[in-house]
Design a protein around this motif. Structure first.
Motif, PDB file in Angstrom:
ATOM      1  N   VAL A   1       1.486   4.630   1.490  1.00  0.00           N
ATOM      2  CA  VAL A   1       1.082   5.375   2.695  1.00  0.00           C
ATOM      3  C   VAL A   1       1.806   6.718   2.770  1.00  0.00           C
ATOM      4  O   VAL A   1       1.950   7.297   3.852  1.00  0.00           O
ATOM      5  CB  VAL A   1       1.327   4.536   3.982  1.00  0.00           C
ATOM      6  CG1 VAL A   1       0.420   3.316   3.992  1.00  0.00           C
ATOM      7  CG2 VAL A   1       2.779   4.090   4.102  1.00  0.00           C
TER       8      VAL A   1
ATOM      9  N   GLU B   1       0.992   9.769   1.699  1.00  0.00           N
ATOM     10  CA  GLU B   1       0.150  10.890   2.158  1.00  0.00           C
ATOM     11  C   GLU B   1      -0.039  10.826   3.662  1.00  0.00           C
ATOM     12  O   GLU B   1       0.088  11.825   4.375  1.00  0.00           O
ATOM     13  CB  GLU B   1      -1.223  10.835   1.466  1.00  0.00           C
ATOM     14  CG  GLU B   1      -1.231  11.410   0.062  1.00  0.00           C
ATOM     15  CD  GLU B   1      -0.704  12.841   0.003  1.00  0.00           C
ATOM     16  OE1 GLU B   1      -1.165  13.655   0.833  1.00  0.00           O
ATOM     17  OE2 GLU B   1       0.187  13.121  -0.829  1.00  0.00           O
ATOM     18  N   LEU B   2      -0.331   9.613   4.105  1.00  0.00           N
ATOM     19  CA  LEU B   2      -0.681   9.408   5.503  1.00  0.00           C
ATOM     20  C   LEU B   2       0.476   9.722   6.469  1.00  0.00           C
ATOM     21  O   LEU B   2       0.262  10.178   7.583  1.00  0.00           O
ATOM     22  CB  LEU B   2      -1.041   7.933   5.605  1.00  0.00           C
ATOM     23  CG  LEU B   2      -2.166   7.539   6.500  1.00  0.00           C
ATOM     24  CD1 LEU B   2      -2.797   6.274   5.971  1.00  0.00           C
ATOM     25  CD2 LEU B   2      -1.609   7.314   7.872  1.00  0.00           C
TER      26      LEU B   2
ATOM     27  N   GLU C   1       0.857  -1.195   0.000  1.00  0.00           N
ATOM     28  CA  GLU C   1       0.000   0.000   0.000  1.00  0.00           C
ATOM     29  C   GLU C   1       0.887   1.238   0.000  1.00  0.00           C
ATOM     30  O   GLU C   1       1.958   1.245   0.595  1.00  0.00           O
ATOM     31  CB  GLU C   1      -0.870   0.035   1.263  1.00  0.00           C
ATOM     32  CG  GLU C   1      -1.831  -1.111   1.404  1.00  0.00           C
ATOM     33  CD  GLU C   1      -3.086  -0.954   0.563  1.00  0.00           C
ATOM     34  OE1 GLU C   1      -3.280   0.135  -0.037  1.00  0.00           O
ATOM     35  OE2 GLU C   1      -3.860  -1.926   0.501  1.00  0.00           O
TER      36      GLU C   1
ATOM     37  N   GLN D   1      -1.567   9.538  13.394  1.00  0.00           N
ATOM     38  CA  GLN D   1      -0.967   8.938  12.191  1.00  0.00           C
ATOM     39  C   GLN D   1      -0.889   7.423  12.324  1.00  0.00           C
ATOM     40  O   GLN D   1      -1.204   6.678  11.404  1.00  0.00           O
ATOM     41  CB  GLN D   1       0.450   9.499  11.983  1.00  0.00           C
ATOM     42  CG  GLN D   1       0.476  10.769  11.169  1.00  0.00           C
ATOM     43  CD  GLN D   1       1.894  11.282  10.952  1.00  0.00           C
ATOM     44  OE1 GLN D   1       2.729  11.197  11.842  1.00  0.00           O
ATOM     45  NE2 GLN D   1       2.128  11.838   9.782  1.00  0.00           N
TER      46      GLN D   1
ATOM     47  N   ALA E   1      -4.281   5.933  12.022  1.00  0.00           N
ATOM     48  CA  ALA E   1      -4.747   5.970  10.632  1.00  0.00           C
ATOM     49  C   ALA E   1      -4.019   4.912   9.794  1.00  0.00           C
ATOM     50  O   ALA E   1      -4.614   4.272   8.922  1.00  0.00           O
ATOM     51  CB  ALA E   1      -4.512   7.356  10.049  1.00  0.00           C
ATOM     52  N   LEU E   2      -2.728   4.708  10.094  1.00  0.00           N
ATOM     53  CA  LEU E   2      -1.935   3.713   9.365  1.00  0.00           C
ATOM     54  C   LEU E   2      -2.485   2.303   9.619  1.00  0.00           C
ATOM     55  O   LEU E   2      -2.738   1.537   8.696  1.00  0.00           O
ATOM     56  CB  LEU E   2      -0.471   3.798   9.825  1.00  0.00           C
ATOM     57  CG  LEU E   2       0.504   2.831   9.177  1.00  0.00           C
ATOM     58  CD1 LEU E   2       0.772   3.232   7.727  1.00  0.00           C
ATOM     59  CD2 LEU E   2       1.837   2.788   9.949  1.00  0.00           C
TER      60      LEU E   2
ATOM     61  N   LYS F   1      -5.384   1.536  10.594  1.00  0.00           N
ATOM     62  CA  LYS F   1      -6.731   1.419  10.027  1.00  0.00           C
ATOM     63  C   LYS F   1      -6.654   1.209   8.510  1.00  0.00           C
ATOM     64  O   LYS F   1      -7.289   0.305   7.960  1.00  0.00           O
ATOM     65  CB  LYS F   1      -7.519   2.685  10.350  1.00  0.00           C
ATOM     66  CG  LYS F   1      -8.942   2.612   9.890  1.00  0.00           C
ATOM     67  CD  LYS F   1      -9.830   3.551  10.663  1.00  0.00           C
ATOM     68  CE  LYS F   1     -11.226   3.443  10.080  1.00  0.00           C
ATOM     69  NZ  LYS F   1     -11.806   4.728   9.817  1.00  0.00           N
ATOM     70  N   LYS F   2      -5.871   2.035   7.855  1.00  0.00           N
ATOM     71  CA  LYS F   2      -5.782   1.939   6.387  1.00  0.00           C
ATOM     72  C   LYS F   2      -5.305   0.545   5.946  1.00  0.00           C
ATOM     73  O   LYS F   2      -5.779  -0.012   4.957  1.00  0.00           O
ATOM     74  CB  LYS F   2      -4.819   2.999   5.838  1.00  0.00           C
ATOM     75  CG  LYS F   2      -4.648   2.877   4.322  1.00  0.00           C
ATOM     76  CD  LYS F   2      -3.878   4.002   3.701  1.00  0.00           C
ATOM     77  CE  LYS F   2      -3.525   3.614   2.276  1.00  0.00           C
ATOM     78  NZ  LYS F   2      -4.094   4.384   1.255  1.00  0.00           N
ATOM     79  N   LEU F   3      -4.378  -0.011   6.717  1.00  0.00           N
ATOM     80  CA  LEU F   3      -3.826  -1.308   6.328  1.00  0.00           C
ATOM     81  C   LEU F   3      -4.625  -2.474   6.909  1.00  0.00           C
ATOM     82  O   LEU F   3      -4.312  -3.634   6.650  1.00  0.00           O
ATOM     83  CB  LEU F   3      -2.366  -1.420   6.791  1.00  0.00           C
ATOM     84  CG  LEU F   3      -1.406  -0.373   6.211  1.00  0.00           C
ATOM     85  CD1 LEU F   3      -0.037  -0.492   6.855  1.00  0.00           C
ATOM     86  CD2 LEU F   3      -1.283  -0.524   4.699  1.00  0.00           C
ATOM     87  N   ALA F   4      -5.670  -2.140   7.689  1.00  0.00           N
ATOM     88  CA  ALA F   4      -6.494  -3.161   8.356  1.00  0.00           C
ATOM     89  C   ALA F   4      -5.617  -4.149   9.113  1.00  0.00           C
ATOM     90  O   ALA F   4      -5.839  -5.370   9.075  1.00  0.00           O
ATOM     91  CB  ALA F   4      -7.378  -3.880   7.330  1.00  0.00           C
TER      92      ALA F   4
END
Ligand code: ASP
Length: 587
Positions: free
Chosen positions: A300, A302-303, A298, A378, A381-382, A384-387
């Motif tokens: 990441v 931006e994140l 993925e 951060q 969010a990381l 979460k984004k990567l589950a």
């Protein structure tokens, strides 16, 4: 008549029959009186019994037998006494009571047991390859390979292909590797090249109107034999006229499905997946993605912008990317500090500056030496984004892309090989498409062909060949099985003007083009039909289907990693006379 039956074919149907057999002494057991010999031939093994009471003279002869002696035996097939059957072998219900024995040849004690299951050093196996090939596993590999090529021939025959042999002594062809050269005796100072592939000849056959050609072709590439390569390999080489990419893919999928059904009794799902080159790099960090497991990459970037972590900030400012994947941590594979260090070293050896890892504790909490540089938001969010779930590990590589993706892709395959992430017995096929036509070579300071210089650009991209060659996409496709490139091909350039334009983009001068490929350019100008093709590596395909790690396991007489043949000692010196005839001065 040497024999009436083969050893491996005897069953209870022959009970009571007199048979004669010929083969090798596989094993010998002396049971204080009775001698048991397992007699082996290509078809299997059958037990012979020598009884001193029934036939003392023959029993006396049998006492001399040792492993790998070659014998001819006559005797009667009988049912094995109850309780002594061997259900593991097809002949296990019967045995042959020996009545006559002829020793056809003797053998010293072999350097390794043909019947054993010990691990034998590969050098020894290659040195005594003629004995190694007697081992049932090698016999099966070569039989399997033959079956595969037979299915290929039958399949392509049923589609109206014809097999045409092309020369081995030829002119250098540009598949991108170094040529093997053969000095010419009759033309002093001139050389043939062994073909890196039949590429140009198969194109010429299309110009000649053959329409559908194939060949099980031997290809020679003088490369440093890193990884699992051989200086000569075999490919299923094919070419068709009046076709698009779809037609070629269809033929190849049909052929592989046929192979799988007939050899492995497995159905394969068609059509195969297709992944554009850029997506393959972005998602798997490889142009030969292994789809047997997930761990997708993925972006990441931006994140993770605006953290206190200097290295990432520099990469982002430089236009690079931050790429992440989640290691699912299968049970029993929890990673320790030592593992993280080893993985980092592994990746550094491949050129990475470093490897960042976060062990997920909770949704918003991770363990990592660099966690303190990131805001809590951060991190959350990381995760979460990567589950990513607790217990799992997030790995991150930052740098210019696609370099960063490729490094993380290398970690992806390394993790999959090291931890139990690959489901056994799974075969995942995919096509990789939409390759760039050219890539920049820093070494040569010019564009080079990503496949070979006869690959057609997408028609719409043709005008870009002059001013923006890097933007041109190729009509090329690679076939990938379980993360290994099994084959590659393309729709070819069939117009002389386009071919010349591509040579110019490659900085091949008109004169050089004429010298090297004048015959092709001429042929293209004489009504060449639109055409395309592909080549699939036989050695690699057979090795994967047989579950072997090395292609040397499925080649009768392979060479070592140094390109030498331990059996014949090739390459070797030649006499001064031979050199003189070839107009070569001794070194
Ligand atoms: N000649 C290519 C190779 O051997 C395959 C092809 O384009 O058909 O790699």
């Amino acid at each position: 008549m040497f024999r009436t039956h083969t050893a491996g074919s005897l069953t209870s149907a022959q009970i009571g029959k007199k048979v004669s057999l010929a083969g090798w002494v596989h094993t010998r057991r002396d049971h204080g009186g009775l001698i048991f010999i397992d007699l082996r031939d290509r078809w299997g093994i059958v037990q012979l019994v020598f009884n001193p009471k029934a036939n003392p003279a023959v029993h006396g002869q049998a006492e001399k037998l040792r492993s790998e002696f070659v014998v001819r035996v006559e005797g009667e097939v009988r049912r094995r006494p109850a309780g002594t059957e061997n259900p593991k072998i097809p002949t296990g219900e019967v045995e042959v009571l020996a009545e006559a024995l002829e020793i056809l040849n003797e053998s010293p004690t072999p350097p390794f047991e043909i019947s054993g299951s010990d691990v034998i050093s590969e050098d020894l196996r290659l040195k005594y390859r003629f004995l190694d090939l007697r081992r049932p596993d090698m016999q099966e590999s070569l039989r399997f390979r033959y079956e595969l090529t037979r299915i290929v021939r039958d399949h392509l025959h049923s589609l109206d292909f014809i097999e045409v042999e092309t020369p081995d002594l030829t002119k250098s062809t540009p598949e991108g590797a170094r040529d093997f050269l053969v000095p010419s005796r009759l033309t002093p100072g001139a050389f043939y090249a062994l073909p890196q592939s039949p590429q140009l000849f198969k194109q010429l056959l299309m110009v000649s109107g053959f329409d559908r050609y194939f060949q099980l072709a031997r290809c020679f590439r003088d490369e440093d034999l890193r990884a699992d390569r051989q200086p000569e390999h075999t490919q299923i080489d094919l070419e068709m006229s009046f076709v698009t990419e779809e037609d070629i893919m269809n033929v190849v999928e049909g052929m592989t499905a046929d192979i799988f059904e007939k050899l492995l009794q497995k159905k394969i799902e068609r059509p195969f997946r297709r992944i554009p080159y850029e997506k393959a790099l972005a998602r798997y960090g490889s142009d030969k993605p292994d789809l047997r497991y997930e761990m997708f990459l993925e972006d990441v970037t931006e994140l993770l912008k605006g953290s206190e972590f200097k290295i990432f900030n520099e990469v982002i400012e430089g236009g690079g990317k931050i790429k992440a994947l989640v290691f699912p941590t299968p049970a029993g594979s929890e990673l320790s500090r030592k593992d993280f260090d080893e993985l980092t070293t592994h990746l550094q050896a491949l050129g990475a500056k470093g490897l960042v890892w976060f062990k997920v504790k909770r949704e918003d909490e991770v363990e990592s030496p660099v966690a303190k540089f990131f805001q809590a938001g951060q991190i959350a969010a990381l995760v979460k984004k990567l589950a990513a779930r607790p217990g799992q590990v997030i790995f991150i590589v930052a740098g210019p892309d696609p370099g960063a993706s490729i490094l993380l892709g290398a970690l992806r395959t390394h993790l999959a090989e090291r931890y139990p992430l690959i489901p056994p017995g799974r075969f995942e096929w995919t096509w990789v498409t939409e390759f760039p036509l050219l890539e920049w070579s820093e070494e040569e300071k010019r564009f080079v062909a990503l496949h070979h210089p006869f690959t057609s650009p997408r028609e719409a991209d043709e005008p870009l060949l002059g001013e923006a060659p890097e933007k041109v996409k190729a009509r090329a496709y690679d076939l990938v099985l379980n993360g290994t490139e099994i084959g590659g091909g393309s729709i070819r350039i069939h117009k002389r003007a386009v071919q010349e334009k591509l040579f110019r983009a490659l900085k091949i001068s008109a004169q050089e083009a004429e010298e090297k490929f004048g015959f092709l350019l001429k042929a293209l100008s004489f009504g060449a039909p639109p055409h395309g093709g592909i080549a699939l590596g036989v050695d690699r395909l057979v090795a994967i289907l047989r579950g072997k790690d090395s292609i040397r396991e499925v080649i009768a007489f392979p060479k070592t990693q140094k390109g030498t043949c331990l059996l014949t000692d090739a390459p070797s010196g030649v006499s001064p006379r031979q050199l003189k005839e070839l107009h070569i001065k001794p070194a």
